[in-house]
Design an enzyme around this catalytic site. Structure first.
Site, PDB file in Angstrom:
ATOM      1  N   CYS A  89       0.870  -1.185   0.000  1.00  0.00           N
ATOM      2  CA  CYS A  89       0.000   0.000   0.000  1.00  0.00           C
ATOM      3  C   CYS A  89       0.905   1.233   0.000  1.00  0.00           C
ATOM      4  O   CYS A  89       2.092   1.128  -0.337  1.00  0.00           O
ATOM      5  CB  CYS A  89      -0.971  -0.008   1.175  1.00  0.00           C
ATOM      6  SG  CYS A  89      -0.173   0.047   2.797  1.00  0.00           S
TER       7      CYS A  89
ATOM      8  N   ASN B 244       2.318   1.526   4.297  1.00  0.00           N
ATOM      9  CA  ASN B 244       2.632   0.257   4.977  1.00  0.00           C
ATOM     10  C   ASN B 244       2.339   0.311   6.481  1.00  0.00           C
ATOM     11  O   ASN B 244       3.005  -0.333   7.278  1.00  0.00           O
ATOM     12  CB  ASN B 244       4.093  -0.176   4.724  1.00  0.00           C
ATOM     13  CG  ASN B 244       4.411  -1.615   5.112  1.00  0.00           C
ATOM     14  OD1 ASN B 244       5.537  -1.923   5.484  1.00  0.00           O
ATOM     15  ND2 ASN B 244       3.442  -2.509   5.047  1.00  0.00           N
TER      16      ASN B 244
ATOM     17  N   CYS C  51      -1.349   0.810   7.363  1.00  0.00           N
ATOM     18  CA  CYS C  51      -2.793   0.531   7.505  1.00  0.00           C
ATOM     19  C   CYS C  51      -3.210  -0.704   6.692  1.00  0.00           C
ATOM     20  O   CYS C  51      -3.419  -1.779   7.245  1.00  0.00           O
ATOM     21  CB  CYS C  51      -3.629   1.733   7.086  1.00  0.00           C
ATOM     22  SG  CYS C  51      -3.316   3.224   8.054  1.00  0.00           S
ATOM     23  N   ARG C  52      -3.330  -0.537   5.375  1.00  0.00           N
ATOM     24  CA  ARG C  52      -3.944  -1.603   4.579  1.00  0.00           C
ATOM     25  C   ARG C  52      -3.067  -2.825   4.375  1.00  0.00           C
ATOM     26  O   ARG C  52      -3.533  -3.966   4.556  1.00  0.00           O
ATOM     27  CB  ARG C  52      -4.372  -1.042   3.209  1.00  0.00           C
ATOM     28  CG  ARG C  52      -5.526  -0.056   3.304  1.00  0.00           C
ATOM     29  CD  ARG C  52      -5.680   0.732   2.025  1.00  0.00           C
ATOM     30  NE  ARG C  52      -4.526   1.590   1.803  1.00  0.00           N
ATOM     31  CZ  ARG C  52      -4.305   2.292   0.695  1.00  0.00           C
ATOM     32  NH1 ARG C  52      -5.176   2.201  -0.315  1.00  0.00           N
ATOM     33  NH2 ARG C  52      -3.247   3.066   0.591  1.00  0.00           N
ATOM     34  N   SER C  53      -1.797  -2.630   3.980  1.00  0.00           N
ATOM     35  CA  SER C  53      -0.994  -3.827   3.669  1.00  0.00           C
ATOM     36  C   SER C  53      -0.602  -4.645   4.909  1.00  0.00           C
ATOM     37  O   SER C  53      -0.587  -5.878   4.829  1.00  0.00           O
ATOM     38  CB  SER C  53       0.212  -3.490   2.784  1.00  0.00           C
ATOM     39  OG  SER C  53       1.092  -2.595   3.395  1.00  0.00           O
TER      40      SER C  53
ATOM     41  N   ASP D 226      -8.268   3.948   1.124  1.00  0.00           N
ATOM     42  CA  ASP D 226      -7.271   4.349   2.120  1.00  0.00           C
ATOM     43  C   ASP D 226      -7.990   4.876   3.365  1.00  0.00           C
ATOM     44  O   ASP D 226      -8.718   5.868   3.284  1.00  0.00           O
ATOM     45  CB  ASP D 226      -6.411   5.450   1.481  1.00  0.00           C
ATOM     46  CG  ASP D 226      -5.281   5.901   2.381  1.00  0.00           C
ATOM     47  OD1 ASP D 226      -5.287   5.556   3.584  1.00  0.00           O
ATOM     48  OD2 ASP D 226      -4.396   6.606   1.872  1.00  0.00           O
TER      49      ASP D 226
HETATM   50  P1  4NP Z   1      -1.754   2.847   4.059  1.00  0.00           P
HETATM   51  O1  4NP Z   1      -2.373   4.221   4.613  1.00  0.00           O
HETATM   52  O2  4NP Z   1      -1.213   3.159   2.681  1.00  0.00           O
HETATM   53  O3  4NP Z   1      -2.939   1.933   4.010  1.00  0.00           O
HETATM   54  O4  4NP Z   1      -0.691   2.424   5.040  1.00  0.00           O
HETATM   55  C1  4NP Z   1      -1.659   5.423   4.661  1.00  0.00           C
HETATM   56  C2  4NP Z   1      -0.745   5.651   5.649  1.00  0.00           C
HETATM   57  C3  4NP Z   1      -0.080   6.873   5.710  1.00  0.00           C
HETATM   58  C4  4NP Z   1      -0.325   7.828   4.747  1.00  0.00           C
HETATM   59  C5  4NP Z   1      -1.238   7.588   3.734  1.00  0.00           C
HETATM   60  C6  4NP Z   1      -1.902   6.378   3.688  1.00  0.00           C
HETATM   61  N1  4NP Z   1       0.360   9.069   4.811  1.00  0.00           N
HETATM   62  O5  4NP Z   1       0.079   9.949   3.973  1.00  0.00           O
HETATM   63  O6  4NP Z   1       1.210   9.263   5.709  1.00  0.00           O
END
Ligand code: 4NP
Length: 158
Positions: free
Chosen positions: A8, A11, A13-15, A125
């Site tokens: 994702c 790294n 939240c989703r992955s 997201d």
């Molecule tokens: P992820 O979510 O891609 O599912 O881990 C996010 C985590 C952090 C950010 C964006 C999405 N960020 O902009 O810091």
């Protein structure tokens, strides 16, 4: 042994959630000795951090412990190490395709491909959204992880 890398943006939240859900199913189906998984982010904002506390809490309620995971960024070597690089959304997919050689593009997949009934391409997201975004991520990931395991069973005769 098929090796799967969930990818994702951050790294956190989703992955990591996908890795945790997938490995729980893998263990429940007695496949832990023949399938491996890891996760990574397309960007380096959160490298070294554990998963977002909201993701950890939502996963814990479903019996999944994400706390040992630490964020890392995708590296070129991942395209050699892993058999499947599974993107959480179409942006992550495009990023991965821009990094790899044409020979490796076949390894890059979209998670929601493995849940065709959902009609979705992206796992939304949840980072800037409401708390129930994390429940939604778990619901989608659970559905697709089951489909991915079905695919691995068939493709690798597990
Ligand atoms: P992820 O979510 O891609 O599912 O881990 C996010 C985590 C952090 C950010 C964006 C999405 N960020 O902009 O810091």
């Amino acid at each position: 042994m098929p090796k799967v890398l969930f990818v994702c943006l951050g790294n956190i939240c989703r992955s990591p959630t996908a890795q945790g859900v997938f490995m729980k199913l893998v263990e429940e189906q007695g496949l832990a000795h023949v399938v491996a998984a890891d996760s990574a982010g397309t960007h380096a904002y959160h490298v070294g951090e554990p998963p977002d506390p909201r993701a950890q809490e939502a996963a814990r309620k479903r019996g999944i412990d994400l706390s040992p995971q630490r964020a890392r960024q995708v590296v070129e070597r991942d395209f050699e190490t892993f058999d499947y690089l599974v993107a959480m959304d179409t942006e992550n997919l495009a990023f991965l395709c821009s990094l790899c050689s044409p020979r490796q593009e076949g390894k890059v997949r979209l998670l929601m491909e493995f849940a065709p009934g959902s009609g979705l391409r992206d796992v939304p997201d949840p980072y800037y959204g409401a708390r129930n975004g994390f429940e939604r991520v778990l619901d989608l990931v659970e559905e697709a992880a089951g489909g991915l395991i079905g695919h691995l069973r068939a493709a690798h005769r597990l």
